[in-house]
Write an enzyme that holds these catalytic residues in place. Structure first.
Site, PDB file in Angstrom:
ATOM      1  CB  CYS A 104     -13.959   2.122  -6.636  1.00 13.00           C
ATOM      2  SG  CYS A 104     -13.640   3.815  -7.142  1.00 13.00           S
ATOM      3  CB  CYS A 105      -9.875   2.238 -10.679  1.00 14.53           C
ATOM      4  SG  CYS A 105     -10.101   0.611 -11.426  1.00 14.53           S
ATOM      5  N   GLY A 106     -10.616   4.303  -7.961  1.00 17.52           N
ATOM      6  CA  GLY A 106     -10.251   5.614  -7.441  1.00 17.52           C
ATOM      7  C   GLY A 106      -9.659   5.582  -6.053  1.00 17.52           C
ATOM      8  CG  MET A 107     -10.014   4.107  -1.538  1.00 11.27           C
ATOM      9  SD  MET A 107      -9.289   5.602  -0.861  1.00 11.27           S
ATOM     10  CE  MET A 107     -10.760   6.566  -0.585  1.00 11.27           C
ATOM     11  NE  ARG A 116      -6.591  -0.523  -9.644  1.00  7.12           N
ATOM     12  CZ  ARG A 116      -6.263   0.722  -9.881  1.00  7.12           C
ATOM     13  NH1 ARG A 116      -5.860   1.081 -11.080  1.00  7.12           N
ATOM     14  NH2 ARG A 116      -6.321   1.621  -8.930  1.00  7.12           N
TER      15      ARG A 116
END
Length: 270
Positions: free
Chosen positions: A110-113, A182
């Site tokens: 997840c890119c949110g954390m 990423r």
């Protein structure tokens, strides 16, 4: 499609609604798997990733987290693809890893954390301030490198669901990896270089996604003076880039780009 160890994308039947019409077709989707790293027999962390270049990713991750100082510390590494484990034997005694093992955590794609939110001590230990000015690029070389990254992003073109990262010189890409996470893509680059003794002092990092703080920290741990991205940076990422003297370039699209920090490494071709 298979890459290194596993299948990185597959097919899924979907129903699409568009322009008032409904149709069913076979779509291509990225594959993700959980991989649990066991260090000296104990579970350390579970990473959700694309099933390719797993051992490289694990080595890069352990180095960036400060668990290993060099690949020489790795006595053996074995990927159990069937059960989703990577078994790593290190020359360090287990007691030396106790604090790190107590901090076992679960990391998603997840890119949110940001992973920075989980641990800070290893960041200060493993990041490198890029005092040298050995690498310089013209604006045209930046455009050329980003075009090359995008043209070689075959899995992204198929799925739209992965990030791409590459190490390059001004002459072109040397090594490229992709992953749903990423940070995993960068770890795969780092691990491969550590395992194969590839110098990073003259390399540029190319990245397809947003320049977040975790990406800048990862670039600093790998040891690249310049990071190029087609996307936007965050303010915290630029603060880190300034402090660590990394040249951060974003929004590289067509014949346009923004140089945010340490601009002396980039110059316009006359």
């Amino acid at each position: 499609m298979s890459s290194s160890e596993g299948k990185v994308y597959g097919k899924r039947e979907v129903t699409k609604y568009a322009d008032g019409e409904q149709k069913t077709f076979s779509d291509t989707v990225a594959v993700e798997v959980p991989i649990t790293i066991k260090v000296n027999g104990e579970e350390f962390v579970t990473v959700v990733c694309s099933p390719a270049y797993i051992e490289d990713m694990v080595v890069g991750y352990l180095a960036s987290e400060g668990v290993i100082d060099s690949f020489r510390m790795v006595q053996s590494i074995r990927y159990d693809q069937t059960n989703g484990y990577v078994h790593v034997s290190l020359s360090r005694e287990l007691s030396q890893l106790h604090q790190l093992l107590q901090g076992k955590r679960y990391i998603t794609s997840c890119c949110g954390m940001s992973r920075q939110g989980f641990i800070f001590a290893s960041d200060s230990k493993t990041t490198k301030t890029m005092k040298s000015r050995n690498v310089h690029l013209t604006d045209q070389e930046c455009f050329k490198l980003m075009n090359e990254l995008q043209s070689e992003a075959h899995v992204f073109k198929q799925t739209g669901g992965v990030h791409n990262a590459a190490l390059a010189t001004k002459d072109g890409i040397v090594l490229m990896r992709m992953d749903i996470g990423r940070h995993n893509a960068l770890d795969k680059l780092y691990g491969y270089c550590l395992r194969n003794g590839i110098s990073l002092t003259d390399k540029v990092m190319l990245f397809s996604g947003r320049l977040s703080s975790e990406i800048l920290l990862k670039v600093a741990k790998i040891g690249c003076e310049i990071v190029l991205s087609k996307s936007a940076p965050t303010d915290r990422a630029l603060m880190i880039a300034e402090e660590l003297e990394i040249t951060a370039v974003g929004f590289i699209r067509a014949q346009s780009m923004n140089v945010y920090t340490c601009s002396e490494r980039i110059y316009q071709k006359s």
